[in-house]
Design a protein around this motif. Sequence first.
Motif, PDB file in Angstrom:
ATOM      1  N   MET A   1       0.555  -1.107   0.236  1.00 40.82           N
ATOM      2  CA  MET A   1      -0.133   0.335  -0.179  1.00 40.82           C
ATOM      3  C   MET A   1       0.694   1.042   0.117  1.00 40.82           C
ATOM      4  SD  MET A   1      -2.822   0.275   0.200  1.00 40.82           S
ATOM      5  CE  MET A   1      -3.992  -0.697  -0.224  1.00 40.82           C
ATOM      6  N   THR A   2       0.436   2.613  -0.818  1.00 38.88           N
ATOM      7  CA  THR A   2       1.210   3.074  -0.860  1.00 38.88           C
ATOM      8  C   THR A   2      -0.314   4.534  -0.109  1.00 38.88           C
ATOM      9  OG1 THR A   2       0.930   3.797  -3.277  1.00 38.88           O
ATOM     10  CG2 THR A   2       3.237   2.478  -2.589  1.00 38.88           C
ATOM     11  N   LYS A   3       1.033   5.495  -0.160  1.00 39.10           N
ATOM     12  CA  LYS A   3       0.029   7.331  -0.594  1.00 39.10           C
ATOM     13  C   LYS A   3      -0.412   7.061  -2.110  1.00 39.10           C
ATOM     14  CE  LYS A   3       0.932  11.905   0.914  1.00 39.10           C
ATOM     15  NZ  LYS A   3       1.736  12.812   1.498  1.00 39.10           N
ATOM     16  N   ALA A   4       0.235   6.955  -2.584  1.00 35.61           N
ATOM     17  CA  ALA A   4      -0.450   7.296  -4.204  1.00 35.61           C
ATOM     18  C   ALA A   4      -1.491   6.487  -4.075  1.00 35.61           C
ATOM     19  CB  ALA A   4       0.847   7.162  -5.221  1.00 35.61           C
ATOM     20  N   ASP A   5      -1.622   4.752  -3.452  1.00 33.15           N
ATOM     21  CA  ASP A   5      -2.602   4.449  -3.823  1.00 33.15           C
ATOM     22  C   ASP A   5      -4.596   5.223  -2.777  1.00 33.15           C
ATOM     23  OD1 ASP A   5      -1.382   2.314  -5.203  1.00 33.15           O
ATOM     24  OD2 ASP A   5      -0.731   0.903  -3.616  1.00 33.15           O
ATOM     25  N   LEU A   6      -3.676   5.253  -1.443  1.00 35.32           N
ATOM     26  CA  LEU A   6      -4.650   6.445  -1.001  1.00 35.32           C
ATOM     27  C   LEU A   6      -5.310   6.870  -1.914  1.00 35.32           C
ATOM     28  CD1 LEU A   6      -3.699   4.007   1.111  1.00 35.32           C
ATOM     29  CD2 LEU A   6      -4.423   5.585   3.338  1.00 35.32           C
ATOM     30  N   MET A   7      -4.075   8.288  -1.652  1.00 32.53           N
ATOM     31  CA  MET A   7      -4.552   9.753  -2.710  1.00 32.53           C
ATOM     32  C   MET A   7      -6.055   9.262  -3.540  1.00 32.53           C
ATOM     33  SD  MET A   7      -3.234  11.947  -0.752  1.00 32.53           S
ATOM     34  CE  MET A   7      -3.361  13.523  -1.366  1.00 32.53           C
ATOM     35  N   LYS A   8      -5.567   8.119  -3.820  1.00 33.98           N
ATOM     36  CA  LYS A   8      -7.002   7.801  -4.576  1.00 33.98           C
ATOM     37  C   LYS A   8      -7.872   8.018  -4.623  1.00 33.98           C
ATOM     38  CE  LYS A   8      -3.487   5.813  -8.669  1.00 33.98           C
ATOM     39  NZ  LYS A   8      -3.300   4.736  -9.028  1.00 33.98           N
ATOM     40  N   LEU A   9      -8.117   7.304  -3.444  1.00 37.79           N
ATOM     41  CA  LEU A   9      -9.459   6.859  -2.951  1.00 37.79           C
ATOM     42  C   LEU A   9      -9.749   8.482  -2.131  1.00 37.79           C
ATOM     43  CD1 LEU A   9      -8.871   3.357  -2.470  1.00 37.79           C
ATOM     44  CD2 LEU A   9     -10.273   4.629  -3.861  1.00 37.79           C
ATOM     45  N   VAL A  10      -8.999   9.106  -2.031  1.00 35.45           N
ATOM     46  CA  VAL A  10      -9.457  10.594  -1.021  1.00 35.45           C
ATOM     47  C   VAL A  10     -11.020  11.177  -1.133  1.00 35.45           C
ATOM     48  CG1 VAL A  10      -9.139  13.042  -0.572  1.00 35.45           C
ATOM     49  CG2 VAL A  10      -7.630  10.724  -0.590  1.00 35.45           C
ATOM     50  N   GLY A  11     -11.468  11.143  -0.043  1.00 38.87           N
ATOM     51  CA  GLY A  11     -13.090  11.621  -0.781  1.00 38.87           C
ATOM     52  C   GLY A  11     -13.846  10.343  -1.173  1.00 38.87           C
ATOM     53  N   LYS A  12     -14.000   9.602  -1.276  1.00 35.47           N
ATOM     54  CA  LYS A  12     -14.515   8.198  -1.663  1.00 35.47           C
ATOM     55  C   LYS A  12     -14.892   7.009  -0.124  1.00 35.47           C
ATOM     56  CE  LYS A  12     -12.840   7.946  -6.305  1.00 35.47           C
ATOM     57  NZ  LYS A  12     -12.552   7.088  -7.426  1.00 35.47           N
ATOM     58  N   LYS A  13     -15.740   6.104  -0.566  1.00 33.71           N
ATOM     59  CA  LYS A  13     -16.640   6.249   1.139  1.00 33.71           C
ATOM     60  C   LYS A  13     -15.379   4.242   0.556  1.00 33.71           C
ATOM     61  CE  LYS A  13     -19.858   3.625   3.242  1.00 33.71           C
ATOM     62  NZ  LYS A  13     -21.506   3.478   3.578  1.00 33.71           N
ATOM     63  N   VAL A  14     -15.129   4.642   1.659  1.00 34.48           N
ATOM     64  CA  VAL A  14     -14.191   3.028   1.939  1.00 34.48           C
ATOM     65  C   VAL A  14     -14.051   1.985   3.164  1.00 34.48           C
ATOM     66  CG1 VAL A  14     -12.520   4.148  -0.189  1.00 34.48           C
ATOM     67  CG2 VAL A  14     -11.718   4.646   2.648  1.00 34.48           C
ATOM     68  N   PHE A  15     -13.327   0.801   2.863  1.00 36.16           N
ATOM     69  CA  PHE A  15     -13.093   0.237   4.018  1.00 36.16           C
ATOM     70  C   PHE A  15     -11.751   0.073   4.036  1.00 36.16           C
ATOM     71  CE2 PHE A  15     -17.296  -1.611   2.495  1.00 36.16           C
ATOM     72  CZ  PHE A  15     -17.948  -1.468   2.928  1.00 36.16           C
ATOM     73  N   VAL A  16     -11.269  -0.040   5.145  1.00 36.39           N
ATOM     74  CA  VAL A  16      -9.883   0.309   5.577  1.00 36.39           C
ATOM     75  C   VAL A  16     -10.005  -0.616   6.842  1.00 36.39           C
ATOM     76  CG1 VAL A  16      -7.875   1.409   6.490  1.00 36.39           C
ATOM     77  CG2 VAL A  16      -9.856   2.458   5.145  1.00 36.39           C
ATOM     78  N   TYR A  17      -8.614  -1.429   6.787  1.00 30.91           N
ATOM     79  CA  TYR A  17      -8.029  -3.303   7.816  1.00 30.91           C
ATOM     80  C   TYR A  17      -6.665  -2.191   7.768  1.00 30.91           C
ATOM     81  CZ  TYR A  17     -12.754  -4.473   6.246  1.00 30.91           C
ATOM     82  OH  TYR A  17     -13.680  -5.369   5.861  1.00 30.91           O
ATOM     83  N   PHE A  18      -6.950  -2.043   9.542  1.00 31.94           N
ATOM     84  CA  PHE A  18      -5.406  -1.446   9.732  1.00 31.94           C
ATOM     85  C   PHE A  18      -4.283  -3.244  10.145  1.00 31.94           C
ATOM     86  CE2 PHE A  18      -8.427   1.742  10.464  1.00 31.94           C
ATOM     87  CZ  PHE A  18      -7.400   2.850  10.363  1.00 31.94           C
ATOM     88  N   LYS A  19      -3.249  -2.903   9.665  1.00 36.10           N
ATOM     89  CA  LYS A  19      -2.231  -4.260  10.714  1.00 36.10           C
ATOM     90  C   LYS A  19      -2.258  -4.534  11.904  1.00 36.10           C
ATOM     91  CE  LYS A  19       1.289  -2.491   7.334  1.00 36.10           C
ATOM     92  NZ  LYS A  19       2.605  -2.172   6.893  1.00 36.10           N
ATOM     93  N   ASP A  20      -2.944  -3.751  13.262  1.00 40.10           N
ATOM     94  CA  ASP A  20      -3.593  -4.196  14.704  1.00 40.10           C
ATOM     95  C   ASP A  20      -3.838  -5.623  14.206  1.00 40.10           C
ATOM     96  OD1 ASP A  20      -5.501  -3.093  14.182  1.00 40.10           O
ATOM     97  OD2 ASP A  20      -5.246  -1.607  15.826  1.00 40.10           O
ATOM     98  N   GLY A  21      -5.412  -6.088  12.971  1.00 41.00           N
ATOM     99  CA  GLY A  21      -5.714  -6.672  13.113  1.00 41.00           C
ATOM    100  C   GLY A  21      -7.065  -7.322  13.770  1.00 41.00           C
ATOM    101  N   GLU A  22      -7.344  -6.162  14.817  1.00 38.84           N
ATOM    102  CA  GLU A  22      -8.363  -5.664  15.410  1.00 38.84           C
ATOM    103  C   GLU A  22      -9.188  -5.215  15.313  1.00 38.84           C
ATOM    104  OE1 GLU A  22      -7.585  -5.134  19.376  1.00 38.84           O
ATOM    105  OE2 GLU A  22      -5.758  -6.395  19.688  1.00 38.84           O
ATOM    106  N   ARG A  23      -9.237  -4.352  13.865  1.00 45.84           N
ATOM    107  CA  ARG A  23     -10.495  -3.545  13.546  1.00 45.84           C
ATOM    108  C   ARG A  23     -10.036  -3.211  12.438  1.00 45.84           C
ATOM    109  NH1 ARG A  23      -8.483   2.509  15.035  1.00 45.84           N
ATOM    110  NH2 ARG A  23      -6.579   2.214  15.034  1.00 45.84           N
ATOM    111  N   GLY A  24     -11.233  -2.331  12.041  1.00 49.37           N
ATOM    112  CA  GLY A  24     -11.399  -2.228  10.659  1.00 49.37           C
ATOM    113  C   GLY A  24     -12.686  -0.963  10.606  1.00 49.37           C
ATOM    114  N   ILE A  25     -12.719   0.136   9.341  1.00 49.31           N
ATOM    115  CA  ILE A  25     -13.400   0.965   9.716  1.00 49.31           C
ATOM    116  C   ILE A  25     -14.387   1.620   8.340  1.00 49.31           C
ATOM    117  CG2 ILE A  25     -12.946   1.970  11.747  1.00 49.31           C
ATOM    118  CD1 ILE A  25     -11.592   4.204  10.081  1.00 49.31           C
ATOM    119  N   CYS A  26     -15.124   1.878   8.073  1.00 47.67           N
ATOM    120  CA  CYS A  26     -15.584   2.549   6.993  1.00 47.67           C
ATOM    121  C   CYS A  26     -15.977   3.489   6.830  1.00 47.67           C
ATOM    122  CB  CYS A  26     -17.206   1.246   6.311  1.00 47.67           C
ATOM    123  SG  CYS A  26     -18.400   1.784   5.076  1.00 47.67           S
TER     124      CYS A  26
END
Length: 69
Positions: A1-26
């Motif tokens: 995952m790169t910053k450019a990958d995330l920048m393409k999705l700014v302003g859009k609805k996304v699901f994000v899963y974090f490396k801590d493995g315990e949570r994800g947010i939408c």
Amino acid sequence: MTKADLMKLVGKKVFVYFKDGERGICGTLGYVDEFSAKHDYRKPNYFYIGHTSFKVSHVRKLAESEGAE
């Protein structure tokens, strides 16, 4: 995952899963380009969804949401 990958999705609805493995947010992905009231005085160069701020290095997986908010 790169910053450019995330920048393409700014302003859009996304699901994000974090490396801590315990949570994800939408929600709508935002990016803080400067420390100002415009971004509720969040740290610059962080991404956020709602009240959760994070860096690219915290993201394990990200997917664009299919459907309306």
